[in-house]
Design a protein around this motif. Structure first.
Motif, PDB file in Angstrom:
ATOM      1  N   ASP A 181       0.811  -1.218   0.000  1.00 30.81           N
ATOM      2  CA  ASP A 181       0.000   0.000   0.000  1.00 30.81           C
ATOM      3  C   ASP A 181       0.846   1.271   0.000  1.00 30.81           C
ATOM      4  O   ASP A 181       0.319   2.373  -0.141  1.00 30.81           O
ATOM      5  N   PRO A 214       1.587   2.144  -4.661  1.00 27.61           N
ATOM      6  CA  PRO A 214       0.414   1.685  -5.426  1.00 27.61           C
ATOM      7  C   PRO A 214       0.747   1.248  -6.843  1.00 27.61           C
ATOM      8  O   PRO A 214       0.092   0.356  -7.389  1.00 27.61           O
ATOM      9  N   THR A 260      -6.331  -3.712  -2.017  1.00 27.06           N
ATOM     10  CA  THR A 260      -5.200  -3.615  -1.094  1.00 27.06           C
ATOM     11  C   THR A 260      -5.628  -3.715   0.367  1.00 27.06           C
ATOM     12  O   THR A 260      -4.956  -4.378   1.162  1.00 27.06           O
ATOM     13  N   ARG A 266      -4.029  -6.326   2.965  1.00 28.10           N
ATOM     14  CA  ARG A 266      -3.361  -5.896   4.193  1.00 28.10           C
ATOM     15  C   ARG A 266      -4.045  -6.469   5.424  1.00 28.10           C
ATOM     16  O   ARG A 266      -3.382  -6.813   6.407  1.00 28.10           O
TER      17      ARG A 266
END
Length: 319
Positions: free
Chosen positions: A68, A71, A80, A84
């Motif tokens: 992240d 990008p 994303t 994550r």
């Protein structure tokens, strides 16, 4: 992701590094107690496997920990946040593992360049020496003998070592060096050193492979002359007559790590093994083979799991 799953995934990711460290410490015993061919092949395969696995884990950790932050480094059809949330690798860990991966790749590249340049220089120097039947004799009082692989492969021996040895011992010497060429021993040595550059945890495996390679060539010499004591005496004389730090000469012995009197740290063990062979143990070989397969399995499991998470992130965006 549950805590248990995260812990299990972390254990899988760390497994190659832990096993690599343990295997590196046990490499010397494996080189001595396993049959030399098995020791050479298993240790080399193990070192390369661990290095590839560790580099893969570092690269994956770096990517997932910084996905992240950059990008542009991932497709826009991924979610994303889902990625994550499923694999919550801290940014600091991602950056640290990324830096380490780059450093190790750089070390590997530098080492590879040095190997290629050094091999070409040694081959060129050896090719310039007059040779008959793949044997080049150099007028040098220092006792050395070594094999130069490559297109113009040959065995190089000095007049100094020939003066030290009897006729049968000379035959043992040539058989030893020819075994290095015939079985491409330089490839095993180079691979383990390349693996050590990529992963310093495997650094102790390279000298262990050198030991196994020398034992392999010693065994070939015994088969050629039919008498282990002849090879042992030739080995002892070559080691005693070889200077610890010879001056540089084109194609000199120190340009190539293998020779009858090379690997001074292992001479006593090799002589003892020739005169009073140790009882061979297969357990170390089995453990190395199992550890190698488990390294591949753990790496594959982590890669497949991450692939599944990425597919989940893609499916989330698609909906």
């Amino acid at each position: 992701m549950t805590t248990l799953t995260l812990v299990f995934l972390l254990a899988l990711a760390l497994f190659p590094a832990v096993v690599g460290l343990a295997g590196s410490r046990a490499a010397a015993d494996a080189a001595r107690y396993l049959p030399p061919v098995a020791a050479t092949v298993l240790l080399t395969t193990f070192a390369v496997t661990v290095s590839v696995a560790v580099e893969t884990m570092l690269s994956l950790s770096a990517y997932l920990g910084t996905v992240d932050l950059f990008p542009a480094a991932h497709p826009h059809d991924w979610s994303t946040p889902i990625l994550r949330a499923t694999l919550p690798i801290p940014h600091a860990a991602g950056l640290a593992t990324g830096a380490l991966a780059v450093i190790l790749l750089g070390r590997t590249g530098v080492h590879l360049i040095r190997v290629v340049v050094g091999a070409r220089r040694t081959a060129a120097a050896a090719a310039a020496l007059p040779a008959v039947g793949g044997l080049a004799i150099v007028d040098d009082t220092a006792a050395h003998a070594y094999a130069v692989p490559g297109r113009n492969r040959r065995v190089v021996v000095s007049t100094g070592i020939l003066r030290l040895l009897t006729g049968p011992q000379r035959r043992a010497l040539l058989a030893h060096e020819q075994a290095h060429l015939r079985h491409h021993h330089h490839r095993y040595a180079q691979l383990t050193r390349l693996a050590a550059a990529a992963n310093p945890l495997t650094a102790l495996i390279a000298p262990a492979v050198d030991h196994a390679i020398e034992r392999w060539a010693d065994a070939a010499a015994v088969r050629a002359v039919g008498d282990p004591s002849t090879v042992a005496h030739a080995l002892g004389r070559a080691a005693l007559g070889r200077p610890a730090a010879p001056p540089h000469r084109p194609g000199a012995a120190h340009d190539h790590p293998h020779g009858l009197g090379a690997a001074h740290d292992h001479v006593v063990d090799r002589v003892h093994d020739l005169l009073d062979p140790l009882l061979r143990q297969t357990r170390a070989g089995v453990l190395l083979a199992v550890a190698t397969m488990l390294c591949w399995a753990s790496t594959a499991a982590v890669v497949l799991y991450i692939h599944g998470v990425i597919e989940l992130a893609e499916a989330t965006v698609a909906r």
